[in-house]
Design a protein around this motif. Structure first.
Motif, PDB file in Angstrom:
ATOM      1  N   VAL A 263     -87.729  53.567  62.137  1.00 14.79           N
ATOM      2  CA  VAL A 263     -86.740  52.542  61.821  1.00 14.79           C
ATOM      3  C   VAL A 263     -87.388  51.482  60.941  1.00 14.79           C
ATOM      4  O   VAL A 263     -88.607  51.306  60.942  1.00 14.79           O
ATOM      5  N   ASN A 264     -86.552  50.772  60.193  1.00 15.93           N
ATOM      6  CA  ASN A 264     -87.046  49.667  59.388  1.00 15.93           C
ATOM      7  C   ASN A 264     -87.394  48.488  60.281  1.00 15.93           C
ATOM      8  O   ASN A 264     -86.667  48.168  61.226  1.00 15.93           O
ATOM      9  N   VAL A 265     -88.509  47.830  59.983  1.00 16.34           N
ATOM     10  CA  VAL A 265     -88.825  46.596  60.682  1.00 16.34           C
ATOM     11  C   VAL A 265     -87.776  45.557  60.295  1.00 16.34           C
ATOM     12  O   VAL A 265     -87.253  45.583  59.172  1.00 16.34           O
ATOM     13  N   PRO A 266     -87.366  44.659  61.198  1.00 18.14           N
ATOM     14  CA  PRO A 266     -86.404  43.612  60.815  1.00 18.14           C
ATOM     15  C   PRO A 266     -86.863  42.887  59.554  1.00 18.14           C
ATOM     16  O   PRO A 266     -88.033  42.528  59.417  1.00 18.14           O
ATOM     17  N   SER A 267     -85.934  42.655  58.637  1.00 21.07           N
ATOM     18  CA  SER A 267     -86.314  42.111  57.333  1.00 21.07           C
ATOM     19  C   SER A 267     -85.185  41.278  56.748  1.00 21.07           C
ATOM     20  O   SER A 267     -84.070  41.245  57.266  1.00 21.07           O
ATOM     21  N   ASP A 268     -85.500  40.589  55.635  1.00 21.70           N
ATOM     22  CA  ASP A 268     -84.535  39.793  54.864  1.00 21.70           C
ATOM     23  C   ASP A 268     -83.835  38.743  55.704  1.00 21.70           C
ATOM     24  O   ASP A 268     -82.629  38.523  55.558  1.00 21.70           O
ATOM     25  N   ALA A 269     -84.583  38.103  56.583  1.00 20.11           N
ATOM     26  CA  ALA A 269     -84.025  37.056  57.440  1.00 20.11           C
ATOM     27  C   ALA A 269     -84.470  35.687  56.940  1.00 20.11           C
ATOM     28  O   ALA A 269     -85.639  35.496  56.581  1.00 20.11           O
ATOM     29  N   GLU A 270     -83.516  34.721  56.925  1.00 16.30           N
ATOM     30  CA  GLU A 270     -83.858  33.339  56.586  1.00 16.30           C
ATOM     31  C   GLU A 270     -84.323  32.622  57.841  1.00 16.30           C
ATOM     32  O   GLU A 270     -83.619  32.596  58.853  1.00 16.30           O
ATOM     33  N   ILE A 271     -85.523  32.044  57.783  1.00  9.57           N
ATOM     34  CA  ILE A 271     -86.147  31.429  58.954  1.00  9.57           C
ATOM     35  C   ILE A 271     -86.614  30.021  58.606  1.00  9.57           C
ATOM     36  O   ILE A 271     -86.760  29.684  57.425  1.00  9.57           O
ATOM     37  N   PRO A 272     -86.860  29.167  59.613  1.00  6.18           N
ATOM     38  CA  PRO A 272     -87.242  27.774  59.354  1.00  6.18           C
ATOM     39  C   PRO A 272     -88.539  27.647  58.571  1.00  6.18           C
ATOM     40  O   PRO A 272     -89.428  28.500  58.634  1.00  6.18           O
ATOM     41  N   LEU A 273     -88.665  26.530  57.875  1.00  3.96           N
ATOM     42  CA  LEU A 273     -89.799  26.323  56.982  1.00  3.96           C
ATOM     43  C   LEU A 273     -91.134  26.233  57.704  1.00  3.96           C
ATOM     44  O   LEU A 273     -92.179  26.588  57.142  1.00  3.96           O
ATOM     45  N   PHE A 274     -91.150  25.762  58.958  1.00  8.77           N
ATOM     46  CA  PHE A 274     -92.433  25.599  59.650  1.00  8.77           C
ATOM     47  C   PHE A 274     -93.145  26.912  59.870  1.00  8.77           C
ATOM     48  O   PHE A 274     -94.358  26.946  60.119  1.00  8.77           O
ATOM     49  N   VAL A 275     -92.424  28.027  59.778  1.00  9.10           N
ATOM     50  CA  VAL A 275     -93.040  29.348  59.973  1.00  9.10           C
ATOM     51  C   VAL A 275     -94.092  29.629  58.899  1.00  9.10           C
ATOM     52  O   VAL A 275     -95.001  30.430  59.104  1.00  9.10           O
ATOM     53  N   TYR A 372     -89.430  37.953  54.569  1.00  5.41           N
ATOM     54  CA  TYR A 372     -88.902  36.851  55.366  1.00  5.41           C
ATOM     55  C   TYR A 372     -88.771  35.632  54.460  1.00  5.41           C
ATOM     56  O   TYR A 372     -89.689  35.298  53.726  1.00  5.41           O
ATOM     57  N   ILE A 373     -87.605  34.976  54.523  1.00  3.26           N
ATOM     58  CA  ILE A 373     -87.196  34.015  53.500  1.00  3.26           C
ATOM     59  C   ILE A 373     -87.259  32.585  54.012  1.00  3.26           C
ATOM     60  O   ILE A 373     -86.728  32.267  55.084  1.00  3.26           O
ATOM     61  N   LEU A 374     -87.907  31.735  53.231  1.00  8.25           N
ATOM     62  CA  LEU A 374     -87.928  30.295  53.462  1.00  8.25           C
ATOM     63  C   LEU A 374     -87.132  29.631  52.341  1.00  8.25           C
ATOM     64  O   LEU A 374     -87.435  29.830  51.166  1.00  8.25           O
TER      65      LEU A 374
END
Length: 434
Positions: A263-275, A372-374
């Motif tokens: 399976v594909n690893v979870p991807s293309d998610a918008e996450i908080p900047l502190f990450v 992963y998107i900031l």
């Protein structure tokens, strides 16, 4: 105009930097130690360059300890001769890792007033053989045969065959190897399949000549219809979960594991900047959460791409000479770009011995990346109606990013909100000074 910046996140560093100190290979074989050395393995990297029935296998070495104690046993499908073994360049594995690593992508929102005035739509997402006859005669009573013996680089290598697993275990012990308990049971299926055993240990004199503090990767070339990795023996030394990263290089397309779901690893998610400052912790938590949710018999696809391009790039694609060092043997002056990479991540535990991994090549050249998107909000003056609307939308956006991060990592929403507030209240100069 959209502004984008790429942050490289090397997965190996993620895995090993927090509670994943590398001890030994974790995939193809188990360590056999002299005397009372205690050896464990937790993480490993493997390159499989495969075209038809021909394979070059590169085994990264993350061994820690006194090199005089090093020895490893790996099942192989055929008898391998000296000319089929090579000592590889560790930098090639680092290059493949960097090129295919999961990555953070930063986007910077444009001035909403400028966009509003211009009527422009905003895109938010953007050695020689010797003495074999005498050796075979001495070992015939046990049914163990030394099929080949040679030295390559800093490694002394034996290729063994056996009729019984108990006999092979006895032979190893008689020859000074301290092997894990239960080895006989796990060796038995490989003997039934008529597989051979690649045994490598360090030649201290040759190792001193290298001037290196680390053992280099071993490479072996062979022809076999079996496209597999024998991971069960790797469980013998395991003290905790193990992570295996496999880079499959093929002229055709994606590689798949046939006896486990991929399976594909979870991807293309918008996450908080502190990450941005906690990406190691984020990826470790995200992967563990996905591992639990998907079930433990799952391989995760982290990257699939043509090796002649990348978008966005976490590192430059490997050139032709580097690809050859990685084992790509089919390159010609007219086909330098005919290489497709599949990066697979498998985690398995001692409590449940998995089957060996079997693979197949496919013609699927669909591209995928763990990304992963900031999204940085615009912070300048916004004296327009569109600016007010934009500012009002930020709270909902931050809350959605919070929920997304919690879903991916199982981190508590309350803790994430605190970190967001802390980051937002940092003095302005903290953007450039620690």
């Amino acid at each position: 105009m959209k502004i984008i910046r790429i942050l490289t996140a090397i997965l190996l560093a993620v895995i090993l930097s927090v509670n994943f100190v590398p001890k030994a290979w974790a995939f193809c074989g188990f360590y056999v130690a002299k005397a009372d050395s205690k050896l464990y393995n937790q993480a490993s990297q493997v390159i499989l360059a495969r075209d038809g029935n021909r394979t070059i296998l590169t085994m990264a070495n993350d061994f820690q300890g006194d090199v005089k104690d090093f020895a490893i046993i790996v099942p192989v499908p055929v008898v391998i001769q000296q000319e089929q073994v090579n000592v590889g360049d560790p930098k090639i594995i680092e290059r493949l890792d960097a090129f295919s690593a999961p990555r953070l992508v930063e986007y910077f929102d444009p001035d909403p007033c400028e966009t509003y005035r211009g009527g422009e739509a905003v895109n938010r997402q953007g050695g020689a053989t010797r003495g074999l006859d005498d050796e075979r005669e001495r070992q015939s009573a046990l049914g163990v045969q030394v099929e080949a013996r040679f030295t390559v680089g800093e490694y002394d290598i034996l290729i063994l065959s056996a009729k019984e697993s108990d006999a092979l275990e006895t032979w190893l012990r008689q020859n000074g190897y301290r092997i894990p308990r239960g080895a006989s049971e796990l060796l038995r299926p490989y003997i039934r399949q008529n597989m051979k055993f690649f045994v490598a240990k360090v030649n201290l004199e040759e190792f001193d000549k290298t001037g290196s503090q680390f053992l280099r990767p071993l490479q072996m070339a062979y022809e076999s219809s079996k496209f597999m990795l024998p991971i069960r023996l790797g469980m013998m030394n395991a003290s905790t979960d193990q992570d295996l990263i496999v880079y499959v290089l093929s002229p055709k397309g994606q590689a798949e594991i046939t006896n486990y779901r991929t399976v594909n690893v979870p991807s293309d998610a918008e996450i908080p900047l502190f990450v941005k400052n906690e990406f190691n912790d984020f990826y470790k938590a995200m992967f563990q959460t996905a591992y639990i949710r998907e079930g433990k018999n799952v391989a995760f696809r982290e990257y699939t791409w043509d090796m002649n391009s990348c978008d966005p790039c976490s590192a430059e694609p490997l050139n032709g000479e580097e690809l050859k060092k990685a084992g790509v043997f089919w390159l010609t002056p007219n086909s330098l770009n005919n290489v497709f990479i599949t990066r697979l991540h498998v985690r398995y535990s001692r409590q449940k011995f998995p089957e060996d991994l079997t693979f197949q090549e496919t013609s699927n050249r669909q591209q995928f990346q763990g990304r992963y998107i900031l999204r940085h909000p615009f912070t300048g003056e916004m004296n327009c109606e569109a600016g007010k609307t934009y500012q009002q939308s930020l709270s909902a956006r931050f809350e959605q990013e919070t929920k997304t991060l919690s879903r991916l990592t199982a981190w508590k929403v309350e803790d994430i909100r605190k970190k967001i507030n802390l980051a937002q209240n940092q003095p302005w100069w903290r953007t450039i000074w620690p």
